[in-house]
Design a protein around this motif. Structure first.
Motif, short mmCIF file in Angstrom:
data_model
loop_
_atom_site.label_atom_id
_atom_site.label_comp_id
_atom_site.label_asym_id
_atom_site.label_seq_id
_atom_site.Cartn_x
_atom_site.Cartn_y
_atom_site.Cartn_z
N LEU A 91 0.87 -1.18 0.00
CA LEU A 91 0.00 0.00 0.00
C LEU A 91 0.91 1.23 0.00
N TYR A 92 0.95 1.92 -1.13
CA TYR A 92 1.86 3.06 -1.26
C TYR A 92 1.45 4.21 -0.35
N ALA A 93 0.20 4.68 -0.47
CA ALA A 93 -0.37 5.70 0.42
C ALA A 93 0.57 6.89 0.61
N LEU A 142 4.14 6.91 -8.15
CA LEU A 142 3.73 5.51 -8.05
C LEU A 142 4.79 4.61 -8.68
N PRO A 143 5.35 3.68 -7.91
CA PRO A 143 6.45 2.85 -8.43
C PRO A 143 5.97 1.57 -9.09
N ILE A 166 1.92 -0.34 -8.96
CA ILE A 166 1.06 0.47 -8.11
C ILE A 166 0.29 1.45 -8.99
N SER A 167 -1.02 1.24 -9.10
CA SER A 167 -1.83 2.05 -10.01
C SER A 167 -2.42 3.29 -9.35
N ALA A 168 -2.51 3.29 -8.02
CA ALA A 168 -3.05 4.44 -7.31
C ALA A 168 -2.54 4.41 -5.87
N SER A 169 -2.49 5.57 -5.24
CA SER A 169 -1.93 5.65 -3.89
C SER A 169 -2.74 4.87 -2.89
N ASP A 170 -4.07 4.79 -3.09
CA ASP A 170 -4.92 4.13 -2.10
C ASP A 170 -5.26 2.69 -2.45
N VAL A 171 -4.61 2.13 -3.45
CA VAL A 171 -4.90 0.76 -3.88
C VAL A 171 -4.00 -0.22 -3.14
N ILE A 231 7.63 -2.39 0.49
CA ILE A 231 6.73 -3.49 0.86
C ILE A 231 6.06 -3.17 2.18
N SER A 232 4.79 -3.56 2.28
CA SER A 232 4.02 -3.31 3.51
C SER A 232 3.97 -4.53 4.42
#
Length: 692
Positions: free
Chosen positions: A125-127, A135-136, A152-157, A186-187
């Motif tokens: 989760l990039y957030a 977005l990487p 990563i397609s979106a910050s909240d995905v 990585i989360s």
């Protein structure tokens, strides 16, 4: 159940992405004690600071920090931006570890059982954790085999990468590879053991990478099923389409007998059927958002269970199963009542898209039904990592010296990411092996790691120009392939192992050890060599002082006994027939004329003392000697001379000069010693220059 090969197209309806659905969790505190839980689970909250973990209250799973799973200097911990934290955001996604440096960074999960099957899951989760809103995209590897690309397609995905694989060893590594698309992060990281009968197409040569896992029936997009409802902690996301489908829920328990997939009760107790009973079920699952070519194909499992009692004896639910317009189940299918069933791939199929159609037969009075579906791509796991013994040894070396280069992941593979300072040998029929280790100028501290000796195929090792101390391990002699060893410019001490010296002597090893002042080059004895000042400065003075004390004490005792008259003199004189006295010793007796010849008429003086002068001499066989000739003015009498000769003839030590012989020719008395070319003890203690 059998299934033929693939087909083409069918009607497309809206599809959902697995990677875009969130999960909810809350947490409580827990001290993380061990890597494995009692059920074999590993649950890692990556980037969580400190050493304390917690228990997730929803799943009851224990999460630990990633300390101990990755090098301490690898990556940076971050918290995600507060604006992205909602009540449904799992606690395990609140922090991340990013990797701003290094092309490859790896987590190592241990305590596995080689040959057993595991579910491996990475969470992302990039957030906007870094505040850059960039977005990487980067790659994931399982050991040396490509796993998937994290996009990563979106910050909240929330992005999940999951694979089902067979462990090739008692550990598995998960590596994040920077491919130039942004900084990897990585989360979380999960590992779950599976029964070996589950997912039969996952084996030693291929793994299954999850693309979609959907549960049909829930009407709430947050209704996620996982542990403890699924004992294997698979995450079943809801597929919701209330406009076209009607959900069915069973109030009774479903009998699940299959041993190949074992879906949880909660998944099999819900299903969907078309809202218009005259319609069929058709939907498409996405393949395009997974950027890599899955050339080995895809596999799927479709789950069925009849949850409704037929309203009459004439009622019938009967349908055909199509994939991409081609019949995949050759018979008409009727789901069993309150019993779990499935239709699965028996081998991978090729496809450019994935469309499922469930079409009712002409005799069917009820529309089709479906409970759940799983879709995987197949990846190869045939690439074998570096020889396991070499890996074990070089990782031990890495740990000992705290190497902070690119020593992450497999030492030799992929070749473009092989470790600095190592050269590997590659052979298609066997794992790579380490041939050359060059760690010169690496500021290595401490002793030479004994683990180098486990690199059985090592041909060359350069440890020069470091700060290595201690002795050279004898175990290095066991490296049969070793041809070159450079230990120069360190602080090593002690003898060179006899095994290495033998290899040097038979010219099978080129050994360099210069600028290690405390190394002994003559085996385990460490006997000083000519030119070795260390032995003269340290060993000889100590031994000589002890011996001189013993001689003085013995001389004092002899004198005291002679004066007291209590015993006869211990030195016996006997007549040898020429009117002279002999010592009765085994030492060689010289005549005075022989001494003149030996010393070239006493030409070269080595030193002077109270006894007289010491002259340089040479025997017929070339042996150099020192002749200590008694001066007529010396106050040392015959008996004192004889006593000294008696004592010295009995004392033998490797660090003392030996008495070769003596002369008692009339009034002429002399002692003949082994010649030491490095000067006197006094000169070396005083630091004087010796001139031969």
């Amino acid at each position: 159940m059998e299934e033929p090969t693939t087909g083409t197209t069918a009607m497309m309806v809206p599809w959902l992405l697995l990677l875009c659905i969130t999960a909810a969790a809350t947490s409580g505190a827990l001290q993380a004690h061990a890597q494995l839980e009692s059920n074999g689970f590993i649950s890692i909250d990556c980037g969580l600071p400190g050493q304390t973990g917690y228990v997730d209250k929803t799943t009851t799973l224990s999460y630990t920090t990633d300390a101990g799973f990755i090098d301490t200097d690898a990556g940076v911990n971050h918290n995600i931006s507060a604006e992205y934290i909602t009540p449904s955001t799992p606690t395990s996604l609140h922090s991340v570890r990013s990797f701003p440096s290094g092309e490859r960074n790896c987590y190592t999960l241990g305590s596995l059982v080689s040959g057993l099957k595991y579910l491996l899951r990475g969470k992302f989760l990039y957030a906007n954790y870094d505040g850059l809103n960039m977005l990487p995209m980067f790659d994931l590897y399982i050991g040396v085999n490509f796993w998937t690309t994290v996009n990563i397609s979106a910050s909240d995905v929330e992005v999940y990468a999951e694979a089902i694989m067979v462990a090739p060893d008692d550990f598995v590594q998960v590596c994040l590879i920077n491919t130039g698309g942004g900084m990897p992060f990585i989360s979380g990281l999960d590992l779950r053991p599976l029964k070996n009968k589950l997912y039969p197409l996952a084996n030693e040569t291929q793994a299954l990478v999850l693309l979609h896992r959907f549960n049909f029936g829930p009407t709430d997009s947050h209704t996620i099923i996982r542990y403890p409802d699924d004992p294997h902690d698979r995450i079943w996301f809801p597929f919701v389409d209330v406009e076209n489908w009607v959900d069915i829920t069973a109030g009774e328990k479903v009998n699940i007998l299959d041993e190949l997939f074992q879906p949880p009760q909660e998944v099999m107790q819900t299903a969907i059927t078309p809202r218009d009973v005259s319609e069929n079920i058709e939907f498409t699952l996405d393949l395009e958002s997974f950027p890599r070519d899955h050339s080995l194909g895809y596999v799927h499992t479709v789950y069925f269970c009849e949850l409704q009692e037929y309203p009459s004896s004439n009622a019938l639910r009967q349908f055909y199963i199509y994939r991409n317009g081609v019949l995949t189940y050759l018979q008409v299918y009727t789901p069993p009542y309150l019993a779990g069933d499935f239709v699965n791939s028996l081998k991978p199929f090729q496809a450019s898209q994935y469309k499922i159609s469930l079409n009712a037969t002409a005799k069917s009075t009820l529309p089709p039904i479906i409970n759940a579906i799983e879709l995987f791509s197949v990846i190869s796991t045939t690439t074998v990592g570096t020889n396991s013994q070499d890996v074990f040894a070089i990782r031990a070396v890495k740990k000992m010296y705290q190497v902070q280069k690119n020593w992450m992941g497999d030492p030799c593979l992929p070749e473009t990411l092989s470790w600095d300072n190592l050269t590997c040998s590659y052979n298609s029929s066997r794992p790579p092996i380490i041939r050359i280790v060059n760690m010169s100028f690496n500021d290595l501290q401490g002793g030479i790691s004994p683990d180098f000796a486990a690199l059985k195929n090592l041909q060359s090792m350069d440890l020069s120009n470091n700060n290595l101390t201690g002795s050279i391990p004898e175990a290095l002699s066991q490296l049969e392939s070793l041809k070159f060893l450079d230990l120069s410019n360190n602080k090593l001490n002690g003898p060179i192992p006899s095994g290495l010296l033998k290899k040097v002597q038979d010219r099978s090893l080129d050994l360099k050890y210069d600028n290690n002042p405390d190394i002994c080059t003559n085996g385990s004895s460490c006997q000083p060599e000519r030119g070795s000042n260390l032995a003269i400065y340290i060993v000889v003075p100590v031994v000589v002082i002890v011996v001189l004390l013993l001689v003085a004490m013995l001389y004092f005792c002899l004198q005291r006994k002679r004066k007291q008259g209590s015993i006869k003199n211990s030195v016996k004189l006997k007549n040898d027939g020429d009117g002279n006295s002999s010592l009765g010793l085994e030492s060689h007796r010289f005549t005075y004329r022989e001494l003149e010849t030996i010393t070239n008429n006493f030409q070269r003086v080595l030193g002077r003392g109270g006894f007289g002068c010491v002259f340089h001499g040479s025997l017929e066989d070339g042996t150099q000697v020192a002749v200590k000739l008694r001066s007529h003015s010396s106050n040392q009498g015959v008996r004192q001379f004889l006593a000294e000769a008696q004592v010295l003839s009995r004392i033998h030590h490797k660090n003392l000069v030996s008495m070769i012989g003596y002369c008692k020719d009339g009034e002429q008395m002399a002692l003949v010693y082994e010649y030491m070319p490095e000067g006197t003890l006094q000169e070396h203690i005083a630091g004087m220059q010796v001139v031969n």
